[in-house]
Design an enzyme around this catalytic site. Sequence first.
Site, PDB file in Angstrom:
ATOM      1  N   HIS A 128      -0.331   0.048  -9.888  1.00 32.25           N
ATOM      2  CA  HIS A 128      -1.046  -0.894  -8.833  1.00 32.25           C
ATOM      3  C   HIS A 128      -1.712  -2.017  -9.805  1.00 32.25           C
ATOM      4  O   HIS A 128      -2.813  -2.296  -9.818  1.00 32.25           O
ATOM      5  CB  HIS A 128      -2.136   0.023  -8.223  1.00 32.25           C
ATOM      6  CG  HIS A 128      -2.766  -0.599  -6.792  1.00 32.25           C
ATOM      7  ND1 HIS A 128      -3.221  -0.079  -5.981  1.00 32.25           N
ATOM      8  CD2 HIS A 128      -2.931  -2.080  -6.683  1.00 32.25           C
ATOM      9  CE1 HIS A 128      -3.574  -0.911  -4.830  1.00 32.25           C
ATOM     10  NE2 HIS A 128      -3.446  -2.131  -5.452  1.00 32.25           N
ATOM     11  N   ARG A 141       0.875  -1.095  -0.121  1.00 29.40           N
ATOM     12  CA  ARG A 141       0.034   0.062  -0.043  1.00 29.40           C
ATOM     13  C   ARG A 141       1.009   1.301  -0.020  1.00 29.40           C
ATOM     14  O   ARG A 141       2.002   1.171   0.702  1.00 29.40           O
ATOM     15  CB  ARG A 141      -0.835   0.161   1.331  1.00 29.40           C
ATOM     16  CG  ARG A 141      -2.037  -0.834   1.022  1.00 29.40           C
ATOM     17  CD  ARG A 141      -2.851  -0.661   0.054  1.00 29.40           C
ATOM     18  NE  ARG A 141      -4.410  -1.388   0.034  1.00 29.40           N
ATOM     19  CZ  ARG A 141      -4.487  -2.358  -0.677  1.00 29.40           C
ATOM     20  NH1 ARG A 141      -3.674  -2.615  -1.601  1.00 29.40           N
ATOM     21  NH2 ARG A 141      -5.738  -2.831  -0.774  1.00 29.40           N
TER      22      ARG A 141
HETATM   23  P1  NAP Z   1      -2.354 -10.939   5.298  1.00 30.65           P
HETATM   24  O1  NAP Z   1      -2.531 -12.578   4.935  1.00 30.65           O
HETATM   25  O2  NAP Z   1      -3.381 -10.476   6.391  1.00 30.65           O
HETATM   26  O3  NAP Z   1      -0.845 -11.069   5.867  1.00 30.65           O
HETATM   27  C1  NAP Z   1      -0.461  -9.808   6.775  1.00 30.65           C
HETATM   28  C2  NAP Z   1       0.828 -10.122   7.314  1.00 30.65           C
HETATM   29  O4  NAP Z   1       1.430  -8.902   7.758  1.00 30.65           O
HETATM   30  C3  NAP Z   1       0.782 -11.020   8.620  1.00 30.65           C
HETATM   31  O5  NAP Z   1       2.063 -11.709   8.482  1.00 30.65           O
HETATM   32  C4  NAP Z   1       0.854 -10.142   9.640  1.00 30.65           C
HETATM   33  O6  NAP Z   1       1.426 -10.741  10.902  1.00 30.65           O
HETATM   34  C5  NAP Z   1       1.871  -9.207   9.001  1.00 30.65           C
HETATM   35  N1  NAP Z   1       1.596  -7.781   9.842  1.00 30.65           N
HETATM   36  C6  NAP Z   1       0.457  -7.067  10.082  1.00 30.65           C
HETATM   37  N2  NAP Z   1       0.724  -5.935  11.067  1.00 30.65           N
HETATM   38  C7  NAP Z   1       1.850  -5.896  11.297  1.00 30.65           C
HETATM   39  C8  NAP Z   1       2.753  -5.244  12.290  1.00 30.65           C
HETATM   40  N3  NAP Z   1       2.099  -4.242  12.834  1.00 30.65           N
HETATM   41  N4  NAP Z   1       4.033  -5.754  12.798  1.00 30.65           N
HETATM   42  C9  NAP Z   1       4.404  -6.889  12.054  1.00 30.65           C
HETATM   43  N5  NAP Z   1       3.747  -7.646  11.016  1.00 30.65           N
HETATM   44  C10 NAP Z   1       2.441  -7.334  10.608  1.00 30.65           C
HETATM   45  O7  NAP Z   1      -2.230 -10.000   4.221  1.00 30.65           O
HETATM   46  P2  NAP Z   1      -1.975 -10.615   2.618  1.00 30.65           P
HETATM   47  O8  NAP Z   1      -3.075 -11.213   1.942  1.00 30.65           O
HETATM   48  O9  NAP Z   1      -0.654 -11.406   2.561  1.00 30.65           O
HETATM   49  O10 NAP Z   1      -1.982  -8.989   1.978  1.00 30.65           O
HETATM   50  C11 NAP Z   1      -1.033  -8.180   2.179  1.00 30.65           C
HETATM   51  C12 NAP Z   1      -1.271  -6.855   1.371  1.00 30.65           C
HETATM   52  O11 NAP Z   1      -1.135  -6.843   0.346  1.00 30.65           O
HETATM   53  C13 NAP Z   1      -2.822  -6.400   1.513  1.00 30.65           C
HETATM   54  O12 NAP Z   1      -3.144  -6.009   2.830  1.00 30.65           O
HETATM   55  C14 NAP Z   1      -2.965  -5.524   0.581  1.00 30.65           C
HETATM   56  O13 NAP Z   1      -2.769  -3.979   0.966  1.00 30.65           O
HETATM   57  C15 NAP Z   1      -1.561  -5.635  -0.239  1.00 30.65           C
HETATM   58  N6  NAP Z   1      -2.120  -6.180  -1.528  1.00 30.65           N
HETATM   59  C16 NAP Z   1      -1.578  -5.567  -2.677  1.00 30.65           C
HETATM   60  C17 NAP Z   1      -1.886  -5.825  -4.114  1.00 30.65           C
HETATM   61  C18 NAP Z   1      -1.387  -5.107  -5.314  1.00 30.65           C
HETATM   62  O14 NAP Z   1      -1.902  -5.390  -6.347  1.00 30.65           O
HETATM   63  N7  NAP Z   1      -0.415  -4.378  -5.213  1.00 30.65           N
HETATM   64  C19 NAP Z   1      -2.612  -6.672  -4.355  1.00 30.65           C
HETATM   65  C20 NAP Z   1      -3.139  -7.772  -3.326  1.00 30.65           C
HETATM   66  C21 NAP Z   1      -2.803  -7.278  -1.917  1.00 30.65           C
HETATM   67  P3  NAP Z   1       0.835 -12.032  11.408  1.00 30.65           P
HETATM   68  O15 NAP Z   1       1.171 -13.065  10.497  1.00 30.65           O
HETATM   69  O16 NAP Z   1       1.668 -12.199  12.456  1.00 30.65           O
HETATM   70  O17 NAP Z   1      -0.569 -11.755  11.958  1.00 30.65           O
HETATM   71  C1  GLV Z   2      -5.216  -4.941  -4.123  1.00 26.13           C
HETATM   72  O1  GLV Z   2      -4.710  -3.880  -3.835  1.00 26.13           O
HETATM   73  C2  GLV Z   2      -5.813  -5.675  -3.251  1.00 26.13           C
HETATM   74  O2  GLV Z   2      -5.925  -5.403  -1.778  1.00 26.13           O
HETATM   75  O3  GLV Z   2      -6.355  -6.965  -3.481  1.00 26.13           O
END
Ligand code: NAP
Ligand code: GLV
Length: 313
Positions: free
Chosen positions: A276, A228
């Site tokens: 993005h 983000r």
């Molecule tokens: P997720 O499964 O919820 O994983 C989040 C990770 O971040 C977990 O390992 C969590 O730790 C860690 N975390 C959260 N807060 C933290 C903190 N304060 N300190 C340390 N670690 C922390 O999320 P995801 O599905 O992997 O997705 C991650 C992000 O990618 C999304 O939220 C979104 O913003 C972004 N995204 C971007 C795109 C794009 O096209 N650019 C597409 C999809 C997603 P724990 O495991 O210990 O809970």
């Molecule tokens: C894209 O940014 C997503 O959060 O899926």
Amino acid sequence: MLLLHLQDIDEPRWKQRLSTLLGDYPVVLRSDTYHCDDIRYILAWKPYADAFDGLNNLKAILSSGAGVDGLLTHKNLPKNVPIVRFVDDELTQCMSDYVVANVTMHHRCHSRYRDDQLAKNWTQFYPPPAWDIRVGILGLGVLGLDAAKRLIGLGFDVRGWSRSKKIVDGLSSFSGADEFDAFLSDTDILVDLLPLTPETMGILNYENFSKLRTGRLKGGPALINAARGGHQKETDIVKALNDGTLGAASLDVFEVEPLPASSPLWSQKNCYVTPHIAAISNPQSGASYFARVIRDHEKGMPLINVVDVKRGY
Ligand code: NAP
Ligand code: GLV
């Protein structure tokens, strides 16, 4: 009834797919005629301020994206309605494709050789093997863990930082604020896959860039942000790229999107900008996922991938 409220997304395509899969279960767009009282589910992306007005019978809010920061910061988000986020193999694969492409590009000194080519300069410099390059992944959730496993498979020395410790073959796991500096200190390529929460806002700043390892990657450590834009301080990125604190950056997300034409990042040396697109939600697999969520929930089964609102992700 399911209401679609998707901005910047092909809403009619989602409607068509969802209607096919849900059969008798009605699916409506905001432009259709419906009674707010009949709406049980809303599938949302970048919801407008009035998105939830009058929706008093919601059973769940469905996020067509993996990240839910846009929902959780919505001023009129209904309280006590569960939020289901999108978790999908294709989205995960696409994110790992983006991460692997950019990590390998920085590892193999793409910027340096591109500049040399433009200058018709034949200077041999051999990048170190992947096992000498340490990739540090911020966030070891669905996306971070998949990217980590793929990079380990390619031979990189991979470490990750998350809230809780992870046990994964070949991965060094760091957790919490206490281990943050140790995590950064030996990292050559920093990959951000954290959710945007009050704790992670602005985490990609000059002070943290200056803690990364220098001397291993030619030109300085590299930053990859596919999470983000709210994580990054763009003036700090420009400063760090100009003074060598960072050698290169790949940015898929920005403080303001679309990235304004006035942003120096567009023409910043050694900075790779994408709009993005690291991993978008595919209407095909997305419709299958959310149709299943609704069907199962209507049969009395529990919702899956429910967001922990207190934690913020
Ligand atoms: P997720 O499964 O919820 O994983 C989040 C990770 O971040 C977990 O390992 C969590 O730790 C860690 N975390 C959260 N807060 C933290 C903190 N304060 N300190 C340390 N670690 C922390 O999320 P995801 O599905 O992997 O997705 C991650 C992000 O990618 C999304 O939220 C979104 O913003 C972004 N995204 C971007 C795109 C794009 O096209 N650019 C597409 C999809 C997603 P724990 O495991 O210990 O809970
Ligand atoms: C894209 O940014 C997503 O959060 O899926």
